[in-house]
Design an enzyme around this catalytic site. Structure first.
Site, PDB file in Angstrom:
ATOM      1  CD  GLU A  82      55.028   6.332  47.463  1.00  0.00           C
ATOM      2  OE1 GLU A  82      55.066   5.805  46.359  1.00  0.00           O
ATOM      3  OE2 GLU A  82      54.406   5.848  48.444  1.00  0.00           O
TER       4      GLU A  82
ATOM      5  CE  LYS B 273      49.240   9.228  56.882  1.00  0.00           C
ATOM      6  NZ  LYS B 273      47.919   9.853  56.968  1.00  0.00           N
TER       7      LYS B 273
ATOM      8  CG  ASP C 135      43.528  14.558  55.068  1.00  0.00           C
ATOM      9  OD1 ASP C 135      42.982  13.488  55.365  1.00  0.00           O
ATOM     10  OD2 ASP C 135      43.421  15.587  55.759  1.00  0.00           O
TER      11      ASP C 135
ATOM     12  CE1 TYR D 111      48.738   3.908  48.871  1.00  0.00           C
ATOM     13  CE2 TYR D 111      47.856   5.993  48.068  1.00  0.00           C
ATOM     14  CZ  TYR D 111      47.768   4.900  48.913  1.00  0.00           C
ATOM     15  OH  TYR D 111      46.726   4.780  49.795  1.00  0.00           O
TER      16      TYR D 111
ATOM     17  CE  LYS E 292      49.081  12.329  61.345  1.00  0.00           C
ATOM     18  NZ  LYS E 292      47.834  12.158  60.576  1.00  0.00           N
TER      19      LYS E 292
ATOM     20  CB  CYS F 184      29.215  52.540  55.622  1.00  0.00           C
ATOM     21  SG  CYS F 184      31.013  52.547  55.615  1.00  0.00           S
TER      22      CYS F 184
ATOM     23  CB  CYS G  61      30.998  57.017  55.845  1.00  0.00           C
ATOM     24  SG  CYS G  61      30.125  55.989  54.632  1.00  0.00           S
TER      25      CYS G  61
ATOM     26  CB  CYS H  57      30.152  51.705  51.817  1.00  0.00           C
ATOM     27  SG  CYS H  57      30.068  53.502  52.080  1.00  0.00           S
TER      28      CYS H  57
ATOM     29  CB  CYS I 173      33.517  56.013  52.604  1.00  0.00           C
ATOM     30  SG  CYS I 173      33.585  54.620  53.757  1.00  0.00           S
TER      31      CYS I 173
END
Length: 673
Positions: free
Chosen positions: A120, A122, A124, A226, A314, A408, A411, A424, A430
């Site tokens: 299954e 795990k 968190d 579960y 883990k 910017c 440019c 910009c 540019c």
């Protein structure tokens, strides 16, 4: 004395971290860093034979918060021993096999079966223990210290996936699960939150241990279940029976659960889960392996802290902390200015991380990062993309200021803030915007100009003054041959590729234009519906919003783009130079008896034999409707390698899935199902 001092220091440090993590829901370090210190303490205790009274290795959970009513569990909630590599996992299995063999040698008349296993995910989040009496939810609590938890019934009732009543009415049961916040829900919540949440785990824990249930409800949590930890009226022969009981009683059970008779198959399954992990819409930090037979579980029993019949495997951490060193600012093809953070190099999910995304200035403000330079921050990496900074470890504004640019960086033009983003507006002069637009225009999914690259776009801009995609169609051999690293062959190949691109279809052309807020699927919808470039350019917001997957923001972006005189001029220039942008001719019609005729199909993952583009064309030719998202209206999902969240959603909705590409191709070819 040095060992004793280290023991005392580790115990104090880990208890401090545990207090912030479990009691205050304000973690100071990542799980990965905590686990390293915890493992060092375990090793040092084994080496010295000393375990201090306050050592975290001697208890299962954290302390109770004031303000919650204590709840004593009817059956203990055990922690799990952990394996961090396959060798440790094999050692756990060997111990279990030996215990089973020892029992069978002493009890030949009632032997235990050969071990089989269930795997299954795990999760968190935050462990939940729900109590039902005569079919009604009468209590909900946290794990607490394993024997006594915190009563959080009012908070848990806000989780819509938790049943308030169940069909089972024969006495009292306790059901264990995990309260979680889906990552997509977290992302949507943070878009408007005054105080954004740092990660999904803390979001779930903070909501469930909040004294105001309204706060819990706002987080829109979910839960997976579960285990039945206690029952005074029902027993199960194996894990399958117990999971069937949970499903029959309307508990949400995660679809990723598998059963194996071979331990080698268990190891293979763990590798598959780790590959699939980045595509999940919720956090997992590993998998849990259990022996399925209940009588075997009873015989194997427990150590002081762990069941001998289960182990947690883990995975490599996807989240850690590091120092934010600097922030630079990049210019995209739409003129959007994006901050890029440089962090102190750190190992995360198997790679060395030095750069992280910050999204925009609004993101910096929401995450309390304005004064974070030189301080420790949480970072997360998933799906093999550039990691994201989640927030500061502490709430204090104790770092140097991140200074937002006013002009910017490329440019020098004055920047404009629109919403959470800086822009910009000098799109015609540019350089990063121009190079990015031309590169996108020539890309494979757009006009597919072979051999073209960002480096080519930059060279053409710098040396031939190419300022927009239309200028590509004015290039000639004499222009190219004088460029550095351009010989006759390369020049002719590029010119031929540009010439070939003139015949790309309308959908590809629309995508190549780079209309803000539109992707490939949206431009295909436009091409298929209007079948004419002029019709697309003159479409109104009302005409666009009736089309699938096009909302008000996208419709407004399309209309605004084609209303721009500069964009109109560029398109007319390309048409005058021979670009066709025609919709593909309609086929004679689908094969009447095709398996796919009339079905709404979603493609996800990598298809090695066909490719998703070709697969979509074949499906549409057979009368299927190919869409980009899974919903209750989806009839079928074709899942290739490394299929992601679309596959997860299909499984959760019970939508049929074809994961065998050979089978998919047989069906495309008209062979029987």
């Amino acid at each position: 004395m040095d060992a004793m001092q280290r023991l005392e220091g580790l115990v104090e440090q880990l208890n401090q971290y545990s207090y912030h993590y479990y009691t205050l829901d304000q973690p100071l370090v990542s799980d990965k860093e905590y686990d390293l210190l915890y493992d060092e303490l375990v090793a040092l205790e084994a080496e010295t034979g000393i375990t201090l009274p306050a050592s975290p290795t001697g208890r299962v959970g954290g302390e109770l918060l004031k303000g919650f009513t204590p709840h004593r569990h009817l059956s203990p909630l055990w922690s799990l021993d952990k394996a961090q590599n396959e060798d440790q996992l094999q050692s756990w299995n060997n111990r279990a096999i030996k215990l089973i063999a020892d029992y069978n040698s002493k009890n030949p008349d009632t032997p235990l079966p050969s071990p089989s296993y269930v795997v299954e995910l795990k999760f968190d989040g935050l462990t939940l223990n729900l109590t039902y009496t005569d079919g009604k939810l009468v209590q909900a609590s946290t794990r607490g210290n394993g024997a006594v938890g915190e009563g959080i019934l009012a908070q848990v009732k806000t989780i819509k996936s938790v049943p308030l009543t169940i069909p089972y009415h024969n006495g009292t049961i306790e059901v264990q699960g995990e309260g979680i916040m889906n990552l997509s829900v977290l992302a949507k919540y943070n878009e408007t939150a005054l105080e954004p949440l740092k990660n999904a785990r803390n979001a779930a824990a903070g909501a469930l241990r909040n004294l105001n249930p309204r706060t819990t409800a706002e987080r829109k949590l979910s839960a997976f279940f579960y285990n039945v930890g206690y029952s005074d009226g029902i027993q199960y022969s194996d894990h399958r029976e117990m999971m069937a009981f949970l499903k029959d009683n309307r508990f949400k059970v995660n679809p990723y659960i598998s059963y194996h008779d071979s331990f080698d198959h268990v190891v293979q399954e763990l590798r598959l889960i780790e590959e699939r992990r980045p595509s999940l819409d919720y956090l997992i930090d590993g998998a849990v392996i259990k022996i399925t037979d209940m009588r075997t579980r009873e015989v194997l029993g427990y150590t002081d802290k762990f069941p001998r019949w289960a182990v947690a495997f883990k995975f490599e951490a996807e989240e850690t902390t590091t120092i934010l060193e600097s922030v630079s600012w990049n210019v995209g093809r739409t003129g959007k200015i994006t901050p890029l953070a440089k962090v102190e190099a750190v190992e995360l999910a198997g790679v060395t991380v030095q750069n992280c995304t910050l999204n925009n200035v609004g993101d910096i403000e929401r995450k309390n990062l304005k004064f974070a330079l030189g301080t420790r921050v949480f970072i997360r990496r998933s799906n093999d993309v550039i990691p994201e900074i989640l927030g500061k470890v502490t709430e204090e504004q104790d770092g140097e200021e991140i200074v937002y640019p006013v002009v910017c960086p490329a440019c020098g033009s004055q920047l404009e803030q629109r919403g959470a983003h800086l822009f910009c507006n000098n799109r015609l002069d540019c350089k990063p915007q121009i190079v990015a637009r031309i590169t996108h225009f020539a890309s494979r999914d757009a006009m597919d100009i072979e051999t073209f690259s960002e480096k080519t776009a930059e060279q053409l801009h710098d040396e031939l003054h190419i300022h927009e995609p239309a200028d590509l169609y004015t290039l000639n051999f004499d222009d190219l041959i004088k460029l550095d690293r351009f010989g006759e062959k390369k020049a002719n190949n590029l010119l031929q590729a540009i010439e070939d691109s003139k015949s790309r279809d309308l959908g590809s052309f629309l995508f190549a234009l780079g209309i803000p807020n539109t992707g490939k699927s949206t431009t295909k919808v436009l091409a298929d519906h209007f079948c004419d470039l002029s019709a697309v350019m003159s479409a109104t917001i009302e005409e666009l919003t009736v089309l699938p997957d096009i909302g008000g923001i996208v419709a407004e972006s399309i209309v605004s783009y084609f209303a721009d005189p500069d964009m109109q001029a560029g398109i007319q220039k390309m048409l005058a130079l021979g670009v066709e942008a025609k919709a593909p001719e309609k086929s004679a019609g689908p094969i009447a008896d095709s398996f796919f005729t009339g079905k709404t199909v979603v493609l996800t993952g990598t298809l090695h034999q066909l490719g998703r583009d070709e697969a979509a064309k074949r499906l549409e030719a057979l009368g299927a409707k190919v869409t980009g998202s899974v919903s209750k209206k989806t009839d079928l999902v074709i899942a290739g390698e490394k299929a992601g969240s679309k596959l997860t959603k299909a499984v959760e909705l019970g939508i049929p899935v074809i994961e065998d590409e050979d089978e998919f191709i047989r069906l495309l070819n008209g062979e029987k199902e």
